[in-house]
Design a protein around this motif. Structure first.
Motif, PDB file in Angstrom:
ATOM      1  N   THR A 307       0.850  -1.187   0.000  1.00 45.12           N
ATOM      2  CA  THR A 307       0.000   0.000   0.000  1.00 45.12           C
ATOM      3  C   THR A 307       0.883   1.233   0.000  1.00 45.12           C
ATOM      4  OG1 THR A 307      -0.156  -0.079   2.413  1.00 45.12           O
ATOM      5  CG2 THR A 307      -1.915  -1.124   1.177  1.00 45.12           C
ATOM      6  N   ARG A 308       0.419   2.269  -0.663  1.00 45.32           N
ATOM      7  CA  ARG A 308       1.228   3.469  -0.847  1.00 45.32           C
ATOM      8  C   ARG A 308       0.621   4.707  -0.209  1.00 45.32           C
ATOM      9  NH1 ARG A 308       1.380   0.228  -5.161  1.00 45.32           N
ATOM     10  NH2 ARG A 308       3.384  -0.221  -6.161  1.00 45.32           N
ATOM     11  N   THR A 309      -0.651   4.654   0.178  1.00 44.00           N
ATOM     12  CA  THR A 309      -1.330   5.845   0.677  1.00 44.00           C
ATOM     13  C   THR A 309      -1.983   5.561   2.029  1.00 44.00           C
ATOM     14  OG1 THR A 309      -3.370   5.252  -0.500  1.00 44.00           O
ATOM     15  CG2 THR A 309      -1.802   6.682  -1.657  1.00 44.00           C
ATOM     16  N   PRO A 310      -2.309   6.610   2.808  1.00 47.17           N
ATOM     17  CA  PRO A 310      -2.981   6.413   4.095  1.00 47.17           C
ATOM     18  C   PRO A 310      -4.415   5.915   3.912  1.00 47.17           C
ATOM     19  CG  PRO A 310      -1.948   8.592   3.945  1.00 47.17           C
ATOM     20  CD  PRO A 310      -1.950   8.021   2.573  1.00 47.17           C
ATOM     21  N   PRO A 311      -5.036   5.421   4.992  1.00 41.56           N
ATOM     22  CA  PRO A 311      -6.419   4.954   4.905  1.00 41.56           C
ATOM     23  C   PRO A 311      -7.347   6.029   4.336  1.00 41.56           C
ATOM     24  CG  PRO A 311      -5.474   4.356   7.015  1.00 41.56           C
ATOM     25  CD  PRO A 311      -4.481   5.258   6.353  1.00 41.56           C
ATOM     26  N   GLY A 312      -8.289   5.616   3.516  1.00 37.65           N
ATOM     27  CA  GLY A 312      -9.243   6.540   2.926  1.00 37.65           C
ATOM     28  C   GLY A 312      -8.782   7.158   1.627  1.00 37.65           C
ATOM     29  N   HIS A 313      -7.550   6.897   1.219  1.00 36.60           N
ATOM     30  CA  HIS A 313      -7.039   7.369  -0.058  1.00 36.60           C
ATOM     31  C   HIS A 313      -6.997   6.167  -0.992  1.00 36.60           C
ATOM     32  CE1 HIS A 313      -5.682  10.371   2.810  1.00 36.60           C
ATOM     33  NE2 HIS A 313      -5.493  11.219   1.802  1.00 36.60           N
ATOM     34  N   PRO A 314      -7.975   6.031  -1.869  1.00 36.67           N
ATOM     35  CA  PRO A 314      -8.131   4.781  -2.614  1.00 36.67           C
ATOM     36  C   PRO A 314      -6.954   4.469  -3.530  1.00 36.67           C
ATOM     37  CG  PRO A 314     -10.139   6.085  -2.708  1.00 36.67           C
ATOM     38  CD  PRO A 314      -9.087   6.965  -2.115  1.00 36.67           C
ATOM     39  N   GLU A 315      -6.572   3.212  -3.522  1.00 37.05           N
ATOM     40  CA  GLU A 315      -5.643   2.669  -4.502  1.00 37.05           C
ATOM     41  C   GLU A 315      -6.410   1.655  -5.327  1.00 37.05           C
ATOM     42  OE1 GLU A 315      -1.722   1.503  -3.314  1.00 37.05           O
ATOM     43  OE2 GLU A 315      -1.862   2.599  -1.431  1.00 37.05           O
ATOM     44  N   GLY A 316      -5.938   1.421  -6.558  1.00 34.81           N
ATOM     45  CA  GLY A 316      -6.694   0.522  -7.414  1.00 34.81           C
ATOM     46  C   GLY A 316      -5.867  -0.232  -8.418  1.00 34.81           C
ATOM     47  N   TYR A 317      -6.385  -0.313  -9.632  1.00 37.66           N
ATOM     48  CA  TYR A 317      -5.871  -1.187 -10.673  1.00 37.66           C
ATOM     49  C   TYR A 317      -4.414  -0.902 -11.014  1.00 37.66           C
ATOM     50  CZ  TYR A 317      -5.808  -3.427 -15.319  1.00 37.66           C
ATOM     51  OH  TYR A 317      -5.507  -4.192 -16.416  1.00 37.66           O
ATOM     52  N   LEU A 318      -4.076   0.356 -11.243  1.00 34.46           N
ATOM     53  CA  LEU A 318      -2.704   0.673 -11.634  1.00 34.46           C
ATOM     54  C   LEU A 318      -1.718   0.354 -10.523  1.00 34.46           C
ATOM     55  CD1 LEU A 318      -3.267   4.023 -13.543  1.00 34.46           C
ATOM     56  CD2 LEU A 318      -2.681   1.809 -14.530  1.00 34.46           C
ATOM     57  N   GLU A 319      -2.099   0.640  -9.289  1.00 30.30           N
ATOM     58  CA  GLU A 319      -1.212   0.351  -8.161  1.00 30.30           C
ATOM     59  C   GLU A 319      -1.040  -1.153  -7.967  1.00 30.30           C
ATOM     60  OE1 GLU A 319      -3.014   4.400  -7.442  1.00 30.30           O
ATOM     61  OE2 GLU A 319      -3.761   2.435  -8.076  1.00 30.30           O
ATOM     62  N   ALA A 320      -2.124  -1.916  -8.169  1.00 26.39           N
ATOM     63  CA  ALA A 320      -2.016  -3.375  -8.076  1.00 26.39           C
ATOM     64  C   ALA A 320      -1.089  -3.916  -9.161  1.00 26.39           C
ATOM     65  CB  ALA A 320      -3.401  -4.011  -8.194  1.00 26.39           C
ATOM     66  N   PHE A 321      -1.243  -3.391 -10.362  1.00 30.05           N
ATOM     67  CA  PHE A 321      -0.361  -3.766 -11.464  1.00 30.05           C
ATOM     68  C   PHE A 321       1.088  -3.428 -11.109  1.00 30.05           C
ATOM     69  CE2 PHE A 321      -1.894  -4.785 -15.858  1.00 30.05           C
ATOM     70  CZ  PHE A 321      -0.693  -5.249 -16.367  1.00 30.05           C
ATOM     71  N   ALA A 322       1.279  -2.248 -10.525  1.00 25.91           N
ATOM     72  CA  ALA A 322       2.631  -1.820 -10.149  1.00 25.91           C
ATOM     73  C   ALA A 322       3.230  -2.733  -9.090  1.00 25.91           C
ATOM     74  CB  ALA A 322       2.602  -0.378  -9.644  1.00 25.91           C
ATOM     75  N   ASN A 323       2.401  -3.296  -8.217  1.00 27.31           N
ATOM     76  CA  ASN A 323       2.921  -4.224  -7.215  1.00 27.31           C
ATOM     77  C   ASN A 323       3.544  -5.456  -7.867  1.00 27.31           C
ATOM     78  OD1 ASN A 323       2.352  -2.756  -4.902  1.00 27.31           O
ATOM     79  ND2 ASN A 323       0.276  -3.559  -4.739  1.00 27.31           N
ATOM     80  N   LEU A 324       2.966  -5.911  -8.982  1.00 26.66           N
ATOM     81  CA  LEU A 324       3.551  -7.046  -9.679  1.00 26.66           C
ATOM     82  C   LEU A 324       4.903  -6.665 -10.279  1.00 26.66           C
ATOM     83  CD1 LEU A 324       0.464  -8.602 -11.483  1.00 26.66           C
ATOM     84  CD2 LEU A 324       1.318  -9.021  -9.172  1.00 26.66           C
TER      85      LEU A 324
END
Length: 371
Positions: A307-324
């Motif tokens: 995770t890259r952001t504090p709670p309540g700051h949504p992360e999604g598809y691009l960040e999940a892709f970046a994790n790979l």
């Protein structure tokens, strides 16, 4: 520590997934796109190079030219990303591995199961890293769901329900992204089952840590003039005795990208939806429900690290892709990233597609997934 240099195969003008790979790879500043054979059309490849803002001399006319050109440079590429339609995956990966370059490939691994077996032999013989971008396994709360199931929070898994509804092919298949997906010469032996059904299959096995051993498939062709499936229903049996249901469709009007999964054990259950990826529901047998938030307290170490952001700051598809891509970069630097999908996942995915297609076509009933 210098950034790893990426060469891209595919991803030319009009590509959806090419820019996604580029953004994801570069998000954490560990990787940089520096070269590519973006299209078999030289003009389109040059145009893509301009769009990606790379050195024009490194926008090559074909894969062989890129591999030769980069080999001759002191600052040549460190690995190849394959973002083409499925029928190019094996020849592109074969060429890259032969050139001594690791491969990060879009899914599914190949166009057919036989090709996947050949690719697996090539990967193992080369000893080089190979990653597969099953994006949804990069979401922090998917990693958290897996960790909790493996730790026994749900008890023994009894039932898995995974759904992936879309509606974008409910009408005519028009446009570049639709046309190759309904063409067996480019998509391979599966349509919807290969495009999104394989995501659902991988997610079910990834979260539960179980393996599908048998399936009962009913694959439908709904769109006029099509030959590949666009609506799929598959019953599953897992290696611990659990049963499952996998539904994947691209003709459900009103659905966008509704991937969702439910896992039920003898002590509890969990629920996660891709369109609302920052919450995970954990139900217990005594009636309590815990809502787990991305970046929230109580996450395990793997989910926290992704995770890259504090709670309540949504992360999604691009960040999940970046994790790979972060996992892949770690492997290239000699570190461990055991949850990155690799060639074994790719072979299982292609075996699932081939088995489901054959079983549905032949009316075979329950068939074993032999792999």
């Amino acid at each position: 520590m210098r950034r790893l240099r990426m060469g891209m195969i595919g991803g030319g003008p009009g590509s959806f997934i090419g820019p996604v790979h580029r953004i994801a790879a570069e998000l954490d500043r560990e990787i940089e796109l520096v070269a590519g054979a973006f299209s078999s059309d030289p003009q389109r490849s040059r145009r893509a190079g301009m769009d990606y803002r790379i050195d024009p001399a490194r926008a090559y006319t074909d894969v062989a030219a890129m591999l030769d050109g980069e080999r001759a440079r002191e600052d040549g590429i460190d690995f190849v990303a394959i973002v083409t339609p499925n029928h190019h995956h094996l020849p592109a990966a074969r060429a890259a591995l032969a050139a001594g370059l690791p491969v990060m490939s879009d899914k599914p691994a190949t166009a057919t199961y036989e090709e996947a077996l050949e690719l697996a032999r090539l990967v193992r013989a080369s000893g080089l890293p190979y990653g597969l971008t099953h994006t949804y396994s990069g979401y922090p709360l998917v990693r958290e769901a897996r960790a909790r199931v493996v730790a026994g929070a749900l008890g023994k898994v009894r039932k898995v329900v995974v759904e992936y509804p879309q509606g974008w092919l409910a009408g005519a298949a028009s446009g570049k992204q639709a046309e190759w997906r309904v063409d067996p010469a480019r998509s391979g032996e599966g349509g919807c089952i290969g495009d999104i059904g394989t995501h659902a299959f991988q997610l079910a096995e990834f979260i539960t840590g179980l393996k599908v051993t048998e399936l009962f498939a009913d694959l439908g062709v709904v769109g006029a003039g099509r030959v590949l499936d666009d609506d799929c229903s598959v019953l599953l049996r897992f290696d611990n005795g659990a049963r499952g249901v996998l539904l994947a469709s691209q003709i459900e009007v009103g659905e966008l990208n509704g991937l969702r999964i439910r896992v039920y054990g003898d002590k509890g259950g969990l629920r996660w939806r891709q369109e609302r990826p920052n919450t995970l529901a954990i139900d217990t047998i005594d009636g309590r429900t815990e809502i787990v938030h991305a970046s929230g307290a109580g996450l395990g170490p793997d989910a926290r690290a992704r995770t890259r952001t504090p709670p309540g700051h949504p992360e999604g598809y691009l960040e999940a892709f970046a994790n790979l891509y972060r996992d892949f970069a770690a492997i290239l630097r000699g570190e461990a990233a055991p949850l990155l999908p690799g060639i074994d996942t790719g072979v299982r995915g292609m075996a699932f597609i081939a088995t489901a297609v054959a079983a549905s076509r032949n009316g075979s009933g329950w068939v074993k997934l032999d792999i």
